[in-house]
Scaffold this motif. Structure first.
Motif, PDB file in Angstrom:
ATOM      1  N   GLN A 247      -5.978  15.482   4.477  1.00 22.66           N
ATOM      2  CA  GLN A 247      -7.213  15.304   3.728  1.00 22.66           C
ATOM      3  C   GLN A 247      -6.947  14.846   2.295  1.00 22.66           C
ATOM      4  O   GLN A 247      -7.751  15.100   1.385  1.00 22.66           O
ATOM      5  N   ALA A 248      -5.822  14.165   2.088  1.00 23.76           N
ATOM      6  CA  ALA A 248      -5.586  13.470   0.827  1.00 23.76           C
ATOM      7  C   ALA A 248      -6.331  12.135   0.858  1.00 23.76           C
ATOM      8  O   ALA A 248      -6.782  11.674   1.912  1.00 23.76           O
ATOM      9  N   ILE A 249      -6.471  11.514  -0.296  1.00 24.97           N
ATOM     10  CA  ILE A 249      -7.112  10.200  -0.358  1.00 24.97           C
ATOM     11  C   ILE A 249      -6.384   9.216   0.548  1.00 24.97           C
ATOM     12  O   ILE A 249      -7.006   8.375   1.206  1.00 24.97           O
ATOM     13  N   ASN A 250      -5.056   9.315   0.611  1.00 20.57           N
ATOM     14  CA  ASN A 250      -4.269   8.434   1.464  1.00 20.57           C
ATOM     15  C   ASN A 250      -4.690   8.553   2.925  1.00 20.57           C
ATOM     16  O   ASN A 250      -4.786   7.566   3.651  1.00 20.57           O
ATOM     17  N   GLY A 251      -4.931   9.793   3.375  1.00 20.04           N
ATOM     18  CA  GLY A 251      -5.381  10.003   4.745  1.00 20.04           C
ATOM     19  C   GLY A 251      -6.749   9.402   4.981  1.00 20.04           C
ATOM     20  O   GLY A 251      -7.015   8.787   6.030  1.00 20.04           O
TER      21      GLY A 251
ATOM     22  N   VAL B 120      -5.084  -0.127  -1.844  1.00 16.82           N
ATOM     23  CA  VAL B 120      -6.315   0.625  -2.126  1.00 16.82           C
ATOM     24  C   VAL B 120      -5.982   2.072  -2.461  1.00 16.82           C
ATOM     25  O   VAL B 120      -6.510   2.649  -3.419  1.00 16.82           O
ATOM     26  N   TRP B 121      -5.088   2.675  -1.647  1.00 21.18           N
ATOM     27  CA  TRP B 121      -4.696   4.062  -1.913  1.00 21.18           C
ATOM     28  C   TRP B 121      -4.043   4.182  -3.291  1.00 21.18           C
ATOM     29  O   TRP B 121      -4.348   5.119  -4.039  1.00 21.18           O
ATOM     30  N   LEU B 122      -3.153   3.264  -3.628  1.00 28.51           N
ATOM     31  CA  LEU B 122      -2.457   3.338  -4.906  1.00 28.51           C
ATOM     32  C   LEU B 122      -3.440   3.249  -6.066  1.00 28.51           C
ATOM     33  O   LEU B 122      -3.356   4.032  -7.030  1.00 28.51           O
ATOM     34  N   VAL B 123      -4.405   2.329  -5.992  1.00 29.12           N
ATOM     35  CA  VAL B 123      -5.400   2.185  -7.063  1.00 29.12           C
ATOM     36  C   VAL B 123      -6.239   3.453  -7.177  1.00 29.12           C
ATOM     37  O   VAL B 123      -6.466   3.974  -8.282  1.00 29.12           O
ATOM     38  N   LEU B 124      -6.701   3.968  -6.039  1.00 28.59           N
ATOM     39  CA  LEU B 124      -7.517   5.189  -6.053  1.00 28.59           C
ATOM     40  C   LEU B 124      -6.710   6.382  -6.560  1.00 28.59           C
ATOM     41  O   LEU B 124      -7.227   7.204  -7.330  1.00 28.59           O
TER      42      LEU B 124
ATOM     43  N   VAL C 157      -8.175  -3.183   7.530  1.00 33.09           N
ATOM     44  CA  VAL C 157      -7.792  -3.908   6.305  1.00 33.09           C
ATOM     45  C   VAL C 157      -6.345  -3.543   5.993  1.00 33.09           C
ATOM     46  O   VAL C 157      -5.996  -3.220   4.874  1.00 33.09           O
ATOM     47  N   SER C 158      -5.507  -3.565   7.027  1.00 32.60           N
ATOM     48  CA  SER C 158      -4.154  -3.021   6.918  1.00 32.60           C
ATOM     49  C   SER C 158      -3.336  -3.677   5.818  1.00 32.60           C
ATOM     50  O   SER C 158      -2.444  -3.050   5.254  1.00 32.60           O
TER      51      SER C 158
ATOM     52  N   ALA D  67      -5.293  15.661  -4.087  1.00 35.78           N
ATOM     53  CA  ALA D  67      -6.044  14.436  -3.776  1.00 35.78           C
ATOM     54  C   ALA D  67      -5.135  13.211  -3.753  1.00 35.78           C
ATOM     55  O   ALA D  67      -5.267  12.350  -2.871  1.00 35.78           O
ATOM     56  N   VAL D  68      -4.198  13.111  -4.690  1.00 35.44           N
ATOM     57  CA  VAL D  68      -3.386  11.894  -4.814  1.00 35.44           C
ATOM     58  C   VAL D  68      -2.071  11.963  -4.046  1.00 35.44           C
ATOM     59  O   VAL D  68      -1.390  10.948  -3.894  1.00 35.44           O
ATOM     60  N   SER D  69      -1.706  13.135  -3.545  1.00 37.74           N
ATOM     61  CA  SER D  69      -0.478  13.236  -2.759  1.00 37.74           C
ATOM     62  C   SER D  69      -0.580  12.352  -1.517  1.00 37.74           C
ATOM     63  O   SER D  69      -1.663  12.201  -0.944  1.00 37.74           O
TER      64      SER D  69
END
Length: 437
Positions: A264-268, A286-290, A279-280, A324-326
């Protein structure tokens, strides 16, 4: 005259006895309430919670036994229905600390883990609840026990116990470091964060918190403690240490599929949306920016809370930003929702009735019952099958990640609260206590 004095004395004695009897009755009533509440939560968690039978603890023990037999601990793996294979993913210092598991009987390891997890939950809850209870005139033991029972209904705490995970030990190191040592101005502030970082790298996010709050000495102590622990592990097994930091650390697939609904991290969340709307080529970007945006915002808010002298809020906001960012934050990693809800309730109780922020009450209820009922699992898809989701089910499957971000934004800080009764910090009490979102 003498008779009158005797009557007054008897009256005083009788009054004292009635007060003692009332206090005893109140104590035993509170004790019974704690016992019943704890029993109900435990039975419901056992009936409806995850039945993992200390799954992660058994992986730790098997991996450490494999290592003590002369093998490389990072060569250990076992089949897993969801993730394909699972192995030991922590830094070598964690293996050193866990090494007694490999030689002690499993029964001892099992009950030691269960008992100490419960005790650590009580201790960390006591650290958080003591100032709240003392400001309100509540018995600290009662507030601590009731809160501990209630949080064991939440998935992060319940699953930590069920998996035999180490999350609460790391939380204790961080809270003890920043609330207790930091609150007392100890020169050793930072050592707990450093040790926690050497055990599992994600607590290193709190070193960034020390840096943005300009506590240079504490940050240096953290880095020094992490480095010393890492070197100690290298002295035990140089090969495994070298392999971990040059190879294993960068192999993100070792911890499982990132789109697993348990992540349940942003990456997930991005990985699941990526599967739903392919959008592979841009998913990682996208994850890095977020992650940079959320992490930066979280550290900014944490620094503001620290400047306002609400250390618990600062720690909580940092913890929420960190999970969240992990790259991977399993549901049992999301402990920081606990102090966030306590802070929200504390603020609501302080507000005059006509000025209560009812949306805060709604947010607490939404978070508590979502995590108690394990909302995301009602919408789960197996890895690679999230394209079968529609928008409501996609929101449901990512509910914990969204709620963590919501708490990161809306957890208030209470300016000057560190100077109030029961606080661990040595700060003069301010004249007024406004609330900032």
């Amino acid at each position: 005259m003498i008779e009158s004095r005797k009557q007054r004395l008897h009256a005083l004695v009788a009054t004292a006895k009635r007060k003692v009897a009332a206090a005893d009755a109140r104590f035993y009533t509170q004790l019974a309430f704690v016992a019943v509440l704890s029993g109900v939560v435990w039975l419901l968690a056992d009936q409806f919670g995850g039945q993992h039978h200390l799954f992660d603890l058994r992986i730790y023990r098997k991996a450490v036994s494999f290592w003590l037999a002369g093998n490389d601990i990072y060569d250990y793996s076992q089949p897993d229905v969801i993730n394909g294979t699972l192995g030991f993913t922590y830094p070598p210092f964690a293996a050193v600390l866990m090494s007694p598991m490999g030689v002690l009987p499993y029964g001892f390891v099992k009950w030691f883990t269960i008992v100490t997890t419960l005790l650590v939950a009580l201790l960390t809850t006591y650290w958080i609840m003591k100032p709240v209870a003392q400001r309100r005139g509540w018995p600290v033991w009662f507030a601590t026990c009731v809160t501990t029972a209630l949080i064991f209904a939440l998935e992060p705490i319940r699953e930590t116990m069920s998996f035999g995970q180490i999350n609460l030990y790391l939380v204790a190191l961080i809270l003890g470091d920043l609330l207790i040592l930091g609150g007392r101005g100890s020169k050793w502030t930072g050592v707990g964060i450093g040790i926690a970082t050497a055990i599992k790298l994600t607590p290193g996010f709190f070193i960034l918190y020390l840096l943005v709050t300009r506590r240079w000495r504490a940050a240096a102590v953290s880095v020094g403690a992490a480095g010393a622990a890492t070197l100690l592990a290298a002295a035990f097994d140089w090969h495994s240490s070298w392999r971990f930091y040059t190879s294993v650390l960068w192999d993100t697939e070792r911890v499982g599929f990132p789109d697993n609904p348990g992540n349940q991290a942003i990456n997930g969340m991005v990985a699941r949306i990526d599967d739903m709307v392919p959008v592979s080529s841009t998913g990682k970007l996208v994850w890095l920016v977020l992650a940079l945006a959320v992490g930066g915002y979280g550290l900014w808010r944490a620094a503001k809370a620290h400047q306002a002298k609400d250390e618990l809020a600062a720690i909580t906001i940092t913890g929420l930003a960190g999970v969240a960012v992990s790259p991977v934050s399993w549901t049992h990693h999301l402990y920081w929702i606990v102090p966030a809800m306590i802070i929200l309730v504390d603020v609501v109780l302080d507000a005059p009735r006509e000025k209560k922020a009812w949306w805060r009450i709604g947010l607490v209820n939404l978070v508590y019952w979502s995590f108690t009922m394990s909302l995301v699992w009602f919408f789960r898809r197996t890895p690679g099958n999230h394209h079968r989701n529609n928008l409501p089910s996609e929101i449901g499957e990512n509910a914990f990640a969204l709620l963590v971000v919501a708490l990161l934004i809306f957890t208030p800080y209470r300016p000057g609260i560190d100077g109030k009764a029961g606080s661990w910090a040595r700060v003069e009490e301010p004249e007024a206590l406004p609330v900032s979102v």
